[in-house]
Motif scaffolding. Sequence first.
Motif, PDB file in Angstrom:
ATOM      1  N   THR A 242      -6.716  -5.577   5.409  1.00  0.00           N
ATOM      2  CA  THR A 242      -7.446  -5.171   4.206  1.00  0.00           C
ATOM      3  C   THR A 242      -7.622  -6.287   3.191  1.00  0.00           C
ATOM      4  O   THR A 242      -8.547  -6.253   2.392  1.00  0.00           O
TER       5      THR A 242
ATOM      6  N   GLU B  69      -8.671  -9.312   1.005  1.00  0.00           N
ATOM      7  CA  GLU B  69      -9.820 -10.200   0.822  1.00  0.00           C
ATOM      8  C   GLU B  69      -9.589 -11.047  -0.423  1.00  0.00           C
ATOM      9  O   GLU B  69      -9.107 -10.535  -1.438  1.00  0.00           O
TER      10      GLU B  69
ATOM     11  N   MET C 121     -10.536  -9.829  -4.056  1.00  0.00           N
ATOM     12  CA  MET C 121      -9.996  -8.590  -4.633  1.00  0.00           C
ATOM     13  C   MET C 121      -9.543  -8.796  -6.083  1.00  0.00           C
ATOM     14  O   MET C 121      -9.057  -9.872  -6.446  1.00  0.00           O
TER      15      MET C 121
ATOM     16  N   GLU D  72      -5.933  -5.342  -9.634  1.00  0.00           N
ATOM     17  CA  GLU D  72      -5.696  -3.899  -9.505  1.00  0.00           C
ATOM     18  C   GLU D  72      -5.833  -3.453  -8.048  1.00  0.00           C
ATOM     19  O   GLU D  72      -5.063  -2.605  -7.579  1.00  0.00           O
ATOM     20  N   GLU D  73      -6.817  -4.013  -7.335  1.00  0.00           N
ATOM     21  CA  GLU D  73      -6.941  -3.666  -5.913  1.00  0.00           C
ATOM     22  C   GLU D  73      -5.755  -4.187  -5.115  1.00  0.00           C
ATOM     23  O   GLU D  73      -5.280  -3.529  -4.179  1.00  0.00           O
TER      24      GLU D  73
ATOM     25  N   ALA E 129      -2.768  -4.410  -6.263  1.00  0.00           N
ATOM     26  CA  ALA E 129      -1.675  -3.484  -6.587  1.00  0.00           C
ATOM     27  C   ALA E 129      -1.731  -2.274  -5.660  1.00  0.00           C
ATOM     28  O   ALA E 129      -0.716  -1.850  -5.087  1.00  0.00           O
TER      29      ALA E 129
ATOM     30  N   LEU F  53      -3.198  -2.099  -2.700  1.00  0.00           N
ATOM     31  CA  LEU F  53      -2.883  -2.546  -1.331  1.00  0.00           C
ATOM     32  C   LEU F  53      -1.385  -2.704  -1.123  1.00  0.00           C
ATOM     33  O   LEU F  53      -0.817  -2.227  -0.130  1.00  0.00           O
TER      34      LEU F  53
ATOM     35  N   LYS G 284     -10.270   0.074   5.996  1.00  0.00           N
ATOM     36  CA  LYS G 284     -10.805  -0.402   4.725  1.00  0.00           C
ATOM     37  C   LYS G 284     -11.454   0.740   3.962  1.00  0.00           C
ATOM     38  O   LYS G 284     -11.315   0.853   2.751  1.00  0.00           O
TER      39      LYS G 284
ATOM     40  N   PHE H  25      -8.818   2.931   2.589  1.00  0.00           N
ATOM     41  CA  PHE H  25      -8.207   2.254   1.443  1.00  0.00           C
ATOM     42  C   PHE H  25      -9.096   2.386   0.206  1.00  0.00           C
ATOM     43  O   PHE H  25      -8.618   2.683  -0.892  1.00  0.00           O
TER      44      PHE H  25
ATOM     45  N   PHE I 257      -6.142   1.718  -8.950  1.00  0.00           N
ATOM     46  CA  PHE I 257      -5.055   1.480  -9.889  1.00  0.00           C
ATOM     47  C   PHE I 257      -5.637   0.913 -11.185  1.00  0.00           C
ATOM     48  O   PHE I 257      -6.523   0.066 -11.153  1.00  0.00           O
TER      49      PHE I 257
END
Lengths: 245, 245
Positions: free
Chosen positions: A163, A165, A168, A171-172, A174, A176, B232, B235, B241
């Motif tokens: 996942t 990248e 990101m 927040e993304e 966090a 993940l 993905k 997700f 968040f």
Amino acid sequence: MTYCVGLAVDRGLVFMSDTRTNAGVDNISTVGKMKTWEVPGERFLCLLSAGNLATTQATVSLLEERRVAPAERNPAILTMPSMFQTARLVGDTLKEVIAESTPAGPNADGRFTASFILGGQIKGGRPRVFMIYPEGNFIETTPDNPFFQIGEHKYGRPIIVRTYEPGMSLEECAKLLLVSFDSTIRSNLSVGLPIDMQFYETDSLKAGYRRRFDRRDPYYVRISEGWSDSLKKAFDDLPPFTTEG
Amino acid sequence: MTYCVGLAVDRGLVFMSDTRTNAGVDNISTVGKMKTWEVPGERFLCLLSAGNLATTQATVSLLEERRVAPAERNPAILTMPSMFQTARLVGDTLKEVIAESTPAGPNADGRFTASFILGGQIKGGRPRVFMIYPEGNFIETTPDNPFFQIGEHKYGRPIIVRTYEPGMSLEECAKLLLVSFDSTIRSNLSVGLPIDMQFYETDSLKAGYRRRFDRRDPYYVRISEGWSDSLKKAFDDLPPFTTEG
């Protein structure tokens, strides 16, 4: 055991660590494994630790001792000119602490071993993340290998590998890492809540957002429950297997 | 290392194993780790192996030796009256093989260790799956613990834990285990394609569908590529968040 991750994206760094320590399954405690230092406008450092708690605590204490005389205000770790030199200091200190505790010769063993993830930025340099080994040496993240895990890393690795990248947001990241931590916590008793999280924004040269997620944290609960449902749905979306295929 | 799974659902059993063996990273070979026996209408057995290859091969050879005299037609493993007794025979044979290869006293080590998953059904009994330890003893699946993994089990565990349901069809189990294997293969060099798969349908008392998936297998490729996309998407579906949350 332990589970800690230090992850680098274009916009900054995200650190996450669990808080369980155990000496056998009947002797568990909650101990933070994330330590940060900052001199706003000059540097920010975050250190995550795994391994023998006496070793990691002694290393952190030594890093914090004032370097020369009591009048000298800065802890040793804040005197280094670069992230690379900071990683060397942490590695050398760790190696010394392990050598002091470990019996030499035929009784030598790995009981007092430990490792660290060190990340941050010092003015004039870019943000960097290192994994520091008990031998005192270390490796750095690269675009091909943009995160480090220490401790119980296997359960939570596939979701990050698939996942992640570099574009990101923090927040993304966090989200993940919470999925990765939740997968680990469900499979392994030696990793436990609460979870500490620290953001660092590139070139901010100060501590970013910090949060501790406990078992009742509403966002953690939504991720933990929602991920099972999302995963089942993702699984159902895959083409069915047939014995004629 | 190795990765093998034996999984029980209401409709039967599904077995999956990788085929990589290695002695160092520069000496790898392809060796099947799945062995089956059947006497149609009477019994079906499937044995998955992990650990030292000399140990597992010697154990299988001993299990296949004709028991008493050359005139006796059945290999030893086909003479047992129940799955439980079959598991005892496998465990005892494994323990003996390990004891023969391992130096006694202060030079003793774990180099020649191995473990097995044994599953199948014998007429008059129900389908059963056992995990057999190098010490010769074993445990059985239960409704709370319906599958066993041996070898490099951590990467592929979370998806099984979250997705397994006892009412799944054998085809759905195949899909689930392929996702689990693909997650492991992407994270760990010591587990590799091709993958062997064997179905057993409850009360059929004969071998079910069998398939070997190699790197170019169209279904495996669709699962491996599709899972990254599905994951993905799953997700992205989770609530974002926010630092205000």
